[in-house]
Design a protein around this motif. Structure first.
Motif, PDB file in Angstrom:
ATOM      1  N   GLN A  44      11.653  44.715  41.532  1.00 19.60           N
ATOM      2  CA  GLN A  44      12.949  44.730  42.223  1.00 19.60           C
ATOM      3  C   GLN A  44      14.050  44.636  41.175  1.00 19.60           C
ATOM      4  OE1 GLN A  44      13.610  44.993  45.545  1.00 19.60           O
ATOM      5  NE2 GLN A  44      15.815  44.867  45.245  1.00 19.60           N
ATOM      6  N   VAL A  45      14.865  45.684  41.074  1.00 17.16           N
ATOM      7  CA  VAL A  45      15.984  45.677  40.138  1.00 17.16           C
ATOM      8  C   VAL A  45      17.193  45.061  40.840  1.00 17.16           C
ATOM      9  CG1 VAL A  45      17.550  47.076  38.754  1.00 17.16           C
ATOM     10  CG2 VAL A  45      15.114  47.679  38.916  1.00 17.16           C
ATOM     11  N   VAL A  46      17.725  43.993  40.236  1.00 17.14           N
ATOM     12  CA  VAL A  46      18.891  43.300  40.792  1.00 17.14           C
ATOM     13  C   VAL A  46      20.056  43.471  39.815  1.00 17.14           C
ATOM     14  CG1 VAL A  46      19.848  41.127  41.614  1.00 17.14           C
ATOM     15  CG2 VAL A  46      17.400  41.628  41.941  1.00 17.14           C
ATOM     16  N   GLY A  47      21.095  44.142  40.264  1.00 18.29           N
ATOM     17  CA  GLY A  47      22.267  44.352  39.411  1.00 18.29           C
ATOM     18  C   GLY A  47      23.359  43.332  39.669  1.00 18.29           C
ATOM     19  N   LYS A  48      24.349  43.327  38.778  1.00 16.41           N
ATOM     20  CA  LYS A  48      25.499  42.443  38.990  1.00 16.41           C
ATOM     21  C   LYS A  48      26.272  42.864  40.238  1.00 16.41           C
ATOM     22  CE  LYS A  48      26.355  41.184  34.152  1.00 16.41           C
ATOM     23  NZ  LYS A  48      27.387  41.108  33.083  1.00 16.41           N
ATOM     24  N   ALA A  49      26.803  41.877  40.943  1.00 15.80           N
ATOM     25  CA  ALA A  49      27.577  42.148  42.146  1.00 15.80           C
ATOM     26  C   ALA A  49      29.049  42.344  41.803  1.00 15.80           C
ATOM     27  CB  ALA A  49      27.422  41.003  43.140  1.00 15.80           C
ATOM     28  N   ASN A  50      29.749  42.961  42.716  1.00 19.50           N
ATOM     29  CA  ASN A  50      31.190  43.148  42.560  1.00 19.50           C
ATOM     30  C   ASN A  50      31.945  41.876  42.950  1.00 19.50           C
ATOM     31  OD1 ASN A  50      31.131  45.961  41.802  1.00 19.50           O
ATOM     32  ND2 ASN A  50      30.546  46.396  43.918  1.00 19.50           N
ATOM     33  N   VAL A  51      33.156  41.765  42.451  1.00 19.29           N
ATOM     34  CA  VAL A  51      34.053  40.673  42.812  1.00 19.29           C
ATOM     35  C   VAL A  51      35.363  41.286  43.290  1.00 19.29           C
ATOM     36  CG1 VAL A  51      35.474  38.801  41.907  1.00 19.29           C
ATOM     37  CG2 VAL A  51      33.088  38.926  41.281  1.00 19.29           C
ATOM     38  N   SER A  52      35.856  40.788  44.412  1.00 19.00           N
ATOM     39  CA  SER A  52      37.189  41.171  44.871  1.00 19.00           C
ATOM     40  C   SER A  52      38.173  40.144  44.339  1.00 19.00           C
ATOM     41  CB  SER A  52      37.223  41.208  46.407  1.00 19.00           C
ATOM     42  OG  SER A  52      38.519  41.511  46.861  1.00 19.00           O
ATOM     43  N   LEU A  53      39.093  40.606  43.478  1.00 14.87           N
ATOM     44  CA  LEU A  53      40.023  39.689  42.817  1.00 14.87           C
ATOM     45  C   LEU A  53      41.413  39.832  43.428  1.00 14.87           C
ATOM     46  CD1 LEU A  53      39.524  37.744  40.378  1.00 14.87           C
ATOM     47  CD2 LEU A  53      40.812  39.378  38.993  1.00 14.87           C
ATOM     48  N   ALA A  54      42.072  38.710  43.597  1.00 12.80           N
ATOM     49  CA  ALA A  54      43.459  38.711  44.079  1.00 12.80           C
ATOM     50  C   ALA A  54      44.266  37.749  43.227  1.00 12.80           C
ATOM     51  CB  ALA A  54      43.517  38.294  45.547  1.00 12.80           C
ATOM     52  N   VAL A  55      45.539  38.089  43.001  1.00 16.80           N
ATOM     53  CA  VAL A  55      46.439  37.197  42.260  1.00 16.80           C
ATOM     54  C   VAL A  55      47.763  37.139  43.011  1.00 16.80           C
ATOM     55  CG1 VAL A  55      47.219  39.083  40.748  1.00 16.80           C
ATOM     56  CG2 VAL A  55      47.542  36.698  40.035  1.00 16.80           C
ATOM     57  N   ALA A  56      48.300  35.939  43.137  1.00 16.00           N
ATOM     58  CA  ALA A  56      49.547  35.754  43.866  1.00 16.00           C
ATOM     59  C   ALA A  56      50.388  34.690  43.172  1.00 16.00           C
ATOM     60  CB  ALA A  56      49.270  35.345  45.308  1.00 16.00           C
ATOM     61  N   SER A  57      51.696  34.848  43.273  1.00 20.05           N
ATOM     62  CA  SER A  57      52.616  33.851  42.719  1.00 20.05           C
ATOM     63  C   SER A  57      52.840  32.758  43.748  1.00 20.05           C
ATOM     64  CB  SER A  57      53.951  34.500  42.346  1.00 20.05           C
ATOM     65  OG  SER A  57      54.898  33.513  41.995  1.00 20.05           O
ATOM     66  N   LEU A  58      52.810  31.513  43.290  1.00 19.68           N
ATOM     67  CA  LEU A  58      53.034  30.388  44.190  1.00 19.68           C
ATOM     68  C   LEU A  58      54.489  29.947  44.202  1.00 19.68           C
ATOM     69  CD1 LEU A  58      49.922  28.148  43.402  1.00 19.68           C
ATOM     70  CD2 LEU A  58      50.145  30.038  45.019  1.00 19.68           C
ATOM     71  N   ASP A  59      55.345  30.592  43.396  1.00 23.23           N
ATOM     72  CA  ASP A  59      56.709  30.105  43.229  1.00 23.23           C
ATOM     73  C   ASP A  59      57.730  31.227  43.385  1.00 23.23           C
ATOM     74  OD1 ASP A  59      55.876  27.402  42.127  1.00 23.23           O
ATOM     75  OD2 ASP A  59      54.999  28.744  40.632  1.00 23.23           O
ATOM     76  N   ALA A  60      58.907  30.838  43.912  1.00 24.52           N
ATOM     77  CA  ALA A  60      60.089  31.685  43.811  1.00 24.52           C
ATOM     78  C   ALA A  60      60.811  31.224  42.547  1.00 24.52           C
ATOM     79  CB  ALA A  60      60.970  31.533  45.039  1.00 24.52           C
ATOM     80  N   THR A  61      60.696  31.991  41.489  1.00 25.35           N
ATOM     81  CA  THR A  61      61.014  31.483  40.157  1.00 25.35           C
ATOM     82  C   THR A  61      62.425  31.848  39.713  1.00 25.35           C
ATOM     83  OG1 THR A  61      58.694  31.767  39.600  1.00 25.35           O
ATOM     84  CG2 THR A  61      60.186  31.405  37.778  1.00 25.35           C
ATOM     85  N   VAL A  62      63.077  30.873  39.068  1.00 29.50           N
ATOM     86  CA  VAL A  62      64.325  31.132  38.367  1.00 29.50           C
ATOM     87  C   VAL A  62      64.070  30.942  36.883  1.00 29.50           C
ATOM     88  CG1 VAL A  62      65.746  30.415  40.322  1.00 29.50           C
ATOM     89  CG2 VAL A  62      65.135  28.745  38.564  1.00 29.50           C
ATOM     90  N   TYR A  63      65.028  31.360  36.064  1.00 31.85           N
ATOM     91  CA  TYR A  63      64.881  31.343  34.611  1.00 31.85           C
ATOM     92  C   TYR A  63      64.439  29.970  34.102  1.00 31.85           C
ATOM     93  CZ  TYR A  63      66.340  31.433  29.708  1.00 31.85           C
ATOM     94  OH  TYR A  63      66.377  31.334  28.341  1.00 31.85           O
ATOM     95  N   ARG A  64      63.407  29.980  33.272  1.00 28.75           N
ATOM     96  CA  ARG A  64      62.809  28.820  32.627  1.00 28.75           C
ATOM     97  C   ARG A  64      62.090  27.876  33.588  1.00 28.75           C
ATOM     98  NH1 ARG A  64      66.038  26.481  27.333  1.00 28.75           N
ATOM     99  NH2 ARG A  64      65.825  28.349  26.059  1.00 28.75           N
ATOM    100  N   GLN A  65      62.005  28.221  34.853  1.00 29.36           N
ATOM    101  CA  GLN A  65      61.182  27.438  35.770  1.00 29.36           C
ATOM    102  C   GLN A  65      59.742  27.908  35.638  1.00 29.36           C
ATOM    103  OE1 GLN A  65      61.748  28.196  39.966  1.00 29.36           O
ATOM    104  NE2 GLN A  65      61.510  26.045  40.457  1.00 29.36           N
ATOM    105  N   THR A  66      58.820  26.967  35.718  1.00 27.05           N
ATOM    106  CA  THR A  66      57.414  27.321  35.565  1.00 27.05           C
ATOM    107  C   THR A  66      56.945  28.164  36.752  1.00 27.05           C
ATOM    108  OG1 THR A  66      56.947  25.325  34.289  1.00 27.05           O
ATOM    109  CG2 THR A  66      55.073  26.410  35.350  1.00 27.05           C
ATOM    110  N   ALA A  67      56.341  29.298  36.438  1.00 27.24           N
ATOM    111  CA  ALA A  67      55.743  30.154  37.456  1.00 27.24           C
ATOM    112  C   ALA A  67      54.232  29.943  37.451  1.00 27.24           C
ATOM    113  CB  ALA A  67      56.073  31.620  37.180  1.00 27.24           C
ATOM    114  N   THR A  68      53.656  29.765  38.629  1.00 26.84           N
ATOM    115  CA  THR A  68      52.212  29.566  38.757  1.00 26.84           C
ATOM    116  C   THR A  68      51.604  30.761  39.471  1.00 26.84           C
ATOM    117  OG1 THR A  68      52.464  27.162  38.842  1.00 26.84           O
ATOM    118  CG2 THR A  68      50.390  28.077  39.664  1.00 26.84           C
TER     119      THR A  68
END
Length: 358
Positions: free
Chosen positions: A97-121
């Motif tokens: 039985q050949v078992v290959g690597k599975a796919n990953v569904s990736l998502a990225v989102a900003s948690l902040d409404a950012t202003v200059y020099r404010q940390t963005a996550t």
């Protein structure tokens, strides 16, 4: 006792990591009779499970074993029939039985409404193709070609990258890249982030909140921000009329004026903003300007004089703040008016008087 043969088939070959696969073991007898008993499944030498021939309404000479947790690679799946009273145990049946690597569904989102020099996550979420698996490893987050940071996926499949260096403006290409691990393929996702100019607070103060007319008064404008030191220009308005401007240094600047007219003046400092901070207005400062104190002196051209002699009197007006007085000066002898004159450029004028009584 009749000899037997065991064969294995797979419901999904090849498969991917944590993809459900069902293996079916079929046992045939040399004398055509139906074997009974159990079949043991293993992955190489690792025990997987055991099933009973004919169970679950399947063929009488077969049984199945479902599994989803096979490791990536070529797996040797073995099935061993142990025999019964009339059938011999059969040689181990095997299936690659050949078992290959599975796919990953990736998502990225900003948690902040950012202003200059404010940390963005930026939160990255990795969802496996098949339930049950847990992607591990590192995720890189970049702003176009600028690397922002790395994070390591938690058991919940998430991780955060923070950055306080994003420039003002749109960032349409925030890219998260999952590097993959032993069981999962690489993946990427994109989001956008807009960084706004930072807010500021503008104040204006006076060196003399109430001052005499013509006196030099200094107004200081100060611009503060939670995100760096503001730069740029301040304009001070008296109502709707601009009366001066100055360039900020270390967040403040001054304007000195001596031309405000008598009365109350509603002064407002207007900050035009800069690349990183928004424009803003101060609250109103009321500057009061009152009449300045003055002293009038008289000098006689002839003193003493004789009756009927014309005498020239020189009148001079000085102010407490050195402002040149203007207007008219009246000269009297007691309660009797003698004459008047208009102050000239040096705040002096003369009155000629004749017929002064003795």
């Amino acid at each position: 006792i009749a000899p037997t043969t065991t064969t294995i088939t797979s419901s999904q070959a090849p498969s991917r990591y944590y993809q459900p696969v069902t293996f079916t073991a079929s046992v045939t007898s040399g004398d055509g009779t139906t074997p009974t008993g159990t079949v043991t499944f293993s992955d190489g030498t690792t025990f997987l499970g055991r099933c009973t021939l004919g169970e679950a309404g399947g063929p009488a000479n077969a049984c199945t074993w479902p599994i989803a947790s096979l490791a990536v690679g070529t797996r040797t799946i073995n099935a061993f029939y142990s025999g019964d009273a009339t059938h011999q145990a059969s040689p181990v049946g095997s299936f690659s039985q050949v078992v290959g690597k599975a796919n990953v569904s990736l998502a990225v989102a900003s948690l902040d409404a950012t202003v200059y020099r404010q940390t963005a996550t930026f939160r990255v979420t990795a969802t496996p193709e098949f339930a049950g698996g847990i992607p591990t490893g590192l995720v890189s987050v970049s702003d176009g070609s600028t690397h922002l940071g790395w994070c390591s996926l938690s058991l919940a499949g998430t991780c955060d990258v923070t950055s306080g260096t994003l420039a003002v403006g749109p960032h349409p290409n925030i890219v998260a890249t999952y590097v993959g691990d032993a069981s999962y393929l690489t993946a990427s996702a994109t989001t956008s982030q807009t960084v706004s100019r930072a807010p500021v607070t503008v104040t204006v103060t006076s060196s003399l909140p109430s001052t005499n007319y013509g006196r030099r008064t200094t107004f200081r404008a100060t611009v503060t921000s939670s995100y760096g030191t503001p730069t740029g220009t301040i304009a001070i308005f008296d109502g709707f009329t601009a009366i001066g401007n100055c360039g900020l240094s270390a967040g403040s600047c001054t304007i000195t004026l001596s031309t405000l007219t008598i009365g109350d003046h509603p002064l407002v400092a207007s900050y035009g903003g800069d690349t990183y901070r928004t424009s803003s207005l101060s609250s109103t400062l009321t500057q009061s300007v009152v009449r300045t104190l003055s002293t009038t002196s008289i000098a006689s051209g002839v003193n003493p004089s004789v009756h009927g002699q014309t005498v020239t009197f020189t009148l001079s007006v000085t102010t407490a703040d050195g402002v040149t007085a203007t207007g008219t000066v009246a000269l009297s002898d007691g309660t009797t008016g003698i004459g008047s004159c208009s102050l000239g450029i040096a705040a002096t004028c003369t009155v000629d008087a004749a017929g002064l009584s003795t």
